[in-house]
Design a protein around this motif. Structure first.
Motif, PDB file in Angstrom:
ATOM      1  N   THR A   1      14.276 -15.315 -32.723  1.00 22.64           N
ATOM      2  CA  THR A   1      15.629 -15.664 -33.322  1.00 22.64           C
ATOM      3  C   THR A   1      16.859 -15.667 -32.385  1.00 22.64           C
ATOM      4  O   THR A   1      17.345 -16.676 -32.258  1.00 22.64           O
ATOM      5  CB  THR A   1      16.023 -14.295 -34.197  1.00 22.64           C
ATOM      6  N   ALA A   2      16.657 -14.856 -31.309  1.00 25.20           N
ATOM      7  CA  ALA A   2      17.491 -15.082 -29.985  1.00 25.20           C
ATOM      8  C   ALA A   2      17.464 -16.429 -29.530  1.00 25.20           C
ATOM      9  O   ALA A   2      18.425 -17.059 -28.993  1.00 25.20           O
ATOM     10  CB  ALA A   2      17.378 -14.008 -29.148  1.00 25.20           C
ATOM     11  N   CYS A   3      16.169 -16.870 -29.227  1.00 27.30           N
ATOM     12  CA  CYS A   3      15.723 -18.057 -28.681  1.00 27.30           C
ATOM     13  C   CYS A   3      16.662 -19.311 -29.413  1.00 27.30           C
ATOM     14  O   CYS A   3      17.087 -20.110 -28.774  1.00 27.30           O
ATOM     15  CB  CYS A   3      14.333 -18.483 -28.574  1.00 27.30           C
ATOM     16  N   GLY A   4      16.582 -19.159 -30.842  1.00 19.67           N
ATOM     17  CA  GLY A   4      17.068 -20.064 -31.751  1.00 19.67           C
ATOM     18  C   GLY A   4      18.709 -20.102 -31.427  1.00 19.67           C
ATOM     19  O   GLY A   4      19.501 -20.858 -31.531  1.00 19.67           O
ATOM     20  N   CYS A   5      19.152 -18.482 -31.493  1.00 23.71           N
ATOM     21  CA  CYS A   5      20.619 -18.736 -31.321  1.00 23.71           C
ATOM     22  C   CYS A   5      21.061 -19.297 -30.144  1.00 23.71           C
ATOM     23  O   CYS A   5      22.176 -19.986 -29.948  1.00 23.71           O
ATOM     24  CB  CYS A   5      21.052 -17.268 -31.435  1.00 23.71           C
ATOM     25  N   CYS A   6      20.247 -19.125 -28.800  1.00 22.88           N
ATOM     26  CA  CYS A   6      20.726 -19.581 -27.583  1.00 22.88           C
ATOM     27  C   CYS A   6      20.525 -20.963 -27.551  1.00 22.88           C
ATOM     28  O   CYS A   6      21.507 -21.761 -26.788  1.00 22.88           O
ATOM     29  CB  CYS A   6      19.884 -19.047 -26.408  1.00 22.88           C
ATOM     30  N   GLU A   7      19.451 -21.805 -28.183  1.00 22.29           N
ATOM     31  CA  GLU A   7      19.570 -23.154 -28.508  1.00 22.29           C
ATOM     32  C   GLU A   7      20.622 -23.724 -28.991  1.00 22.29           C
ATOM     33  O   GLU A   7      21.359 -24.799 -28.423  1.00 22.29           O
ATOM     34  CB  GLU A   7      18.341 -23.575 -29.037  1.00 22.29           C
ATOM     35  N   VAL A   8      21.076 -23.024 -30.098  1.00 26.23           N
ATOM     36  CA  VAL A   8      22.177 -23.500 -30.814  1.00 26.23           C
ATOM     37  C   VAL A   8      23.624 -23.455 -30.072  1.00 26.23           C
ATOM     38  O   VAL A   8      24.289 -24.413 -29.766  1.00 26.23           O
ATOM     39  CB  VAL A   8      22.603 -22.906 -32.185  1.00 26.23           C
ATOM     40  N   SER A   9      23.701 -22.254 -29.525  1.00 28.42           N
ATOM     41  CA  SER A   9      24.740 -22.222 -28.524  1.00 28.42           C
ATOM     42  C   SER A   9      24.916 -23.006 -27.445  1.00 28.42           C
ATOM     43  O   SER A   9      25.909 -23.509 -26.922  1.00 28.42           O
ATOM     44  CB  SER A   9      24.819 -20.668 -27.985  1.00 28.42           C
ATOM     45  N   ALA A  10      23.885 -23.371 -26.854  1.00 28.86           N
ATOM     46  CA  ALA A  10      23.521 -24.088 -25.597  1.00 28.86           C
ATOM     47  C   ALA A  10      24.284 -25.706 -25.965  1.00 28.86           C
ATOM     48  O   ALA A  10      24.831 -26.407 -25.169  1.00 28.86           O
ATOM     49  CB  ALA A  10      22.028 -24.359 -24.976  1.00 28.86           C
TER      50      ALA A  10
ATOM     51  N   CYS B   1      24.620 -15.256 -35.361  1.00 21.38           N
ATOM     52  CA  CYS B   1      24.261 -15.447 -34.050  1.00 21.38           C
ATOM     53  C   CYS B   1      24.985 -14.484 -32.934  1.00 21.38           C
ATOM     54  O   CYS B   1      24.796 -14.273 -31.860  1.00 21.38           O
ATOM     55  CB  CYS B   1      23.984 -16.799 -33.396  1.00 21.38           C
ATOM     56  N   GLY B   2      26.249 -14.084 -33.356  1.00 19.80           N
ATOM     57  CA  GLY B   2      27.198 -13.299 -32.401  1.00 19.80           C
ATOM     58  C   GLY B   2      26.552 -12.062 -32.048  1.00 19.80           C
ATOM     59  O   GLY B   2      26.382 -11.654 -30.948  1.00 19.80           O
ATOM     60  N   SER B   3      25.898 -11.260 -33.033  1.00 18.29           N
ATOM     61  CA  SER B   3      25.451 -10.082 -32.708  1.00 18.29           C
ATOM     62  C   SER B   3      24.279 -10.156 -32.011  1.00 18.29           C
ATOM     63  O   SER B   3      24.041  -9.311 -31.063  1.00 18.29           O
ATOM     64  CB  SER B   3      25.289  -9.263 -34.053  1.00 18.29           C
ATOM     65  N   VAL B   4      23.270 -11.044 -32.185  1.00 20.80           N
ATOM     66  CA  VAL B   4      22.197 -11.606 -31.382  1.00 20.80           C
ATOM     67  C   VAL B   4      22.474 -11.812 -29.981  1.00 20.80           C
ATOM     68  O   VAL B   4      21.741 -11.073 -29.160  1.00 20.80           O
ATOM     69  CB  VAL B   4      21.310 -12.705 -32.050  1.00 20.80           C
TER      70      VAL B   4
END
Length: 347
Positions: free
Chosen positions: A159-168, A206-209
């Motif tokens: 999930t963190a990988c996914g949130c980082c992808e979206v954020s990037a 994703c903020g908390s992640v």
């Protein structure tokens, strides 16, 4: 988490039936050689029909025709509309090619445009797309590198990988072109695709992640050359207010950027492109001065709708803006060659 490779394949199959309707917003009247450009796109239409007629309803076949169709569009621009090679319209064409064709790969002629290119797009969409592509690759590496033996820990890190992808991807857009409306850079589409329409990654959560995981430690490079910040849903910068526009007139580029003859390739297909000389009598180009009969028009753009659960790229009130824009019309149709299909079937 659903494999992005599988997801892309599903999206590709869904889009295959509509590839033959794809268009690009470049018109013959702004091209270096309007007649040659019209002939090129007319031939493209005939070739496309011949290709798709042989598919007998096969979506993969139509998709293969679509890949070659975009390559044909790129060749038409390179041959007779090279003065639009740095334009927003050409950037959008290349972005559509990468979106619809899984075999698309760099290098692509004239793309991304160099910084401060004459007649370039107000936002370097090529750089934005490169950043998004990089984020996708880093996501794949991130989930592959998860060696945890705990199912719960694996799920949390994925999930963190996914949130980082979206954020990037979003961070790259906001930092690369801070003055541009995010939707014009594809922010809404990015949110839909990278979260799989909000069903796999919930961007608003994703903020908390991202408070618990460091994207750099997970293998993500800085989102853009301008910043290493991975923004969270609640702290994205203010939306830009300007629509996309070309920074110069149709005759800002006065010579073929890659010379009169050049080659490029995709998959197993090699193209040799011979650029037409300037033949547009309505837009004059001389060695000492540039004069044009064209005038730019004022347009207004707004950010588009974001899927439920997605925030920030279009959270709150959509902002509008006005900017100078080149005249935009559609090409008459696509082109295709069957050589690409065999390569595509092996992907």
């Amino acid at each position: 988490m659903l494999s992005r490779t599988i997801f892309r394949a599903l999206i590709a199959l869904e889009a295959a039936a509509t590839l033959a309707l794809a268009q690009t917003n470049i018109t013959a009247d702004v091209c270096a050689d309007p007649s040659a450009f019209t002939s090129c796109t007319t031939q493209a239409l005939a070739t496309s029909k011949g290709c798709t007629d042989m598919c007998n309803g096969s979506k993969m076949c139509v998709l293969g025709c679509g890949c070659a169709m975009y390559q044909s569009y790129i060749n038409c621009v390179a041959e007779s509309c090279w003065n639009q090679a740095y334009s927003c319209e050409y950037d959008k064409l290349v972005a559509a090619y990468f979106s619809q064709c899984s075999t698309a790969a760099e290098p692509i002629p004239f793309w991304p445009a160099p910084d401060s290119a004459p007649g370039g797009c107000s936002c370097n969409l090529g750089k934005v797309l490169q950043s998004v592509t990089k984020a996708q690759q880093e996501y794949n590496t991130c989930i592959t590198n998860d060696t945890s033996t705990s199912v719960i820990q694996q799920g949390n890190q994925n999930t963190a990988c996914g949130c980082c992808e979206v954020s990037a991807g979003l961070s790259a857009m906001y930092e690369t072109c801070p003055d541009t409306i995010p939707a014009d850079m594809g922010a809404d589409i990015w949110l839909q695709a990278s979260t799989i329409y909000g069903t796999v990654i919930h961007w608003d959560k994703c903020g908390s992640v991202l408070d618990q995981y460091n994207c750099h430690n997970l293998g993500f490079a800085p989102p853009s050359s301008n910043s290493s910040t991975f923004y969270k849903p609640a702290n994205l910068p203010p939306n830009g207010t300007l629509t996309l526009y070309n920074t110069g007139p149709a005759n800002a580029v006065t010579a073929p950027p890659s010379g009169s003859v050049f080659t490029w390739s995709q998959s197993s297909v090699m193209y040799t492109v011979t650029a037409s000389p300037w033949k547009n009598g309505q837009i004059m180009v001389t060695s000492t001065s540039i004069a044009t009969t064209k005038t730019s028009s004022t347009v207004t753009g707004t950010s588009s709708t974001v899927p439920p659960g997605a925030t920030s790229a279009a959270t709150g009130t959509a902002k509008t803006g006005a900017a100078m824009s080149m005249k935009e019309l559609s090409l008459v149709g696509p082109a295709a060659w069957l050589q690409v299909i065999g390569v595509l079937m092996l992907v």
